[in-house]
Design an enzyme around this catalytic site. Sequence first.
Site, PDB file in Angstrom:
ATOM      1  N   THR A 107       0.841  -1.195   0.000  1.00  5.15           N
ATOM      2  CA  THR A 107       0.000   0.000   0.000  1.00  5.15           C
ATOM      3  C   THR A 107       0.876   1.245   0.000  1.00  5.15           C
ATOM      4  O   THR A 107       2.070   1.177   0.272  1.00  5.15           O
ATOM      5  CB  THR A 107      -0.908   0.048   1.252  1.00  5.15           C
ATOM      6  N   GLU A 108       0.231   2.381  -0.287  1.00  4.68           N
ATOM      7  CA  GLU A 108       0.993   3.634  -0.200  1.00  4.68           C
ATOM      8  C   GLU A 108       1.292   3.898   1.271  1.00  4.68           C
ATOM      9  O   GLU A 108       0.622   3.364   2.168  1.00  4.68           O
ATOM     10  CB  GLU A 108       0.223   4.789  -0.840  1.00  4.68           C
ATOM     11  N   CYS A 110       2.143   6.861   4.318  1.00  9.63           N
ATOM     12  CA  CYS A 110       2.016   8.279   4.661  1.00  9.63           C
ATOM     13  C   CYS A 110       3.214   8.697   5.506  1.00  9.63           C
ATOM     14  O   CYS A 110       3.622   7.978   6.426  1.00  9.63           O
ATOM     15  CB  CYS A 110       0.708   8.539   5.408  1.00  9.63           C
ATOM     16  N   ASN A 160      -5.714   3.796  12.424  1.00  6.37           N
ATOM     17  CA  ASN A 160      -5.678   3.419  11.011  1.00  6.37           C
ATOM     18  C   ASN A 160      -6.184   4.523  10.078  1.00  6.37           C
ATOM     19  O   ASN A 160      -6.653   4.269   8.974  1.00  6.37           O
ATOM     20  CB  ASN A 160      -6.359   2.060  10.750  1.00  6.37           C
ATOM     21  N   ASP A 174      -6.059   0.520   6.356  1.00 12.52           N
ATOM     22  CA  ASP A 174      -6.436  -0.750   7.002  1.00 12.52           C
ATOM     23  C   ASP A 174      -7.841  -1.217   6.649  1.00 12.52           C
ATOM     24  O   ASP A 174      -8.594  -1.654   7.498  1.00 12.52           O
ATOM     25  CB  ASP A 174      -6.307  -0.630   8.527  1.00 12.52           C
TER      26      ASP A 174
END
Length: 302
Positions: A107-108, A110, A160, A174
Amino acid sequence: MMPAMDLSMVDRDMEPFVEVDPTGRYGRYAELLGAGAVKKVYRAFDQEEGIEVAWNQVKLRNFCDDEAMINRLYSEVRLLRNLKNKNIIALYSVWRDRERNTLNFITEVCTSGNLREYRKKHKQVSLKALKKWSRQILKGLDYLHTHEPCVIHRDLNCSNIFINGNVGQVKIGDLGLAATVGKNHSAHSLLGTPEFMAPELYDENYTELIDIYSFGMCLLEMVTLELPYSECDNVAKIYKKVTSGLRPQAMNKVKDPEVQAFIEKCLARPRARPSAADLLKDPFFDGIHEDDDENADDYSRN
């Protein structure tokens, strides 16, 4: 003739990948970004794009070798690849590793981690900033809830929801696990977050509005810096209060009547609870510019 380059000398300075995905595109580092009951998240690298990503790893033995459950988990996580929204963490790749008995998805990532950690780190946050974050969470929820098929998060909480702190951009993450095992009542103790779970979730008769209730608890935590129901020392006590409709003590710490009223709307009984789209039109967000919660450029103008 030129001497052969000693690659071991070069490799020594390079951070080694602990694991590489089947395509060879993504490499996982040993550094852990976060861990939950069934999932670990590692720092990783997308060699094709040259960007850092998150490598999520689920140990499938936690699902007691229930093949049907594992297949459902796999197919639902794959479905999430179709979600494209700037307030939802993007899913790039998913595969099952039978040898290691894991489900992996990329996933990306942050830059500033999750909202819970970020809020603890930065205690002086204006109400305007909290409203900007809230709007983005609601935009993400509105996208999920109006998606075909409708996606219910089922485990929304501040750990999340992720933030790129340099531009104030907030994203919901999530999704995969929450959306999959939420229906399985036996999994609640394993995955659900009781403090954030709507009363009707315990009855297994619910709609996407359970996410609105959880969002209300997220806002309460963002405002008070306190986990809802922290006065309860076990899950049974939380369950009793939630199902009886008793509000967490943290509500008494919310001094602003406008904020308190907005949180109460989110925590209302299911029939009276507004949708994400309704909440986005609420006067609570009056004065918050349409795009200044997502644009770094606007930051300099404020």
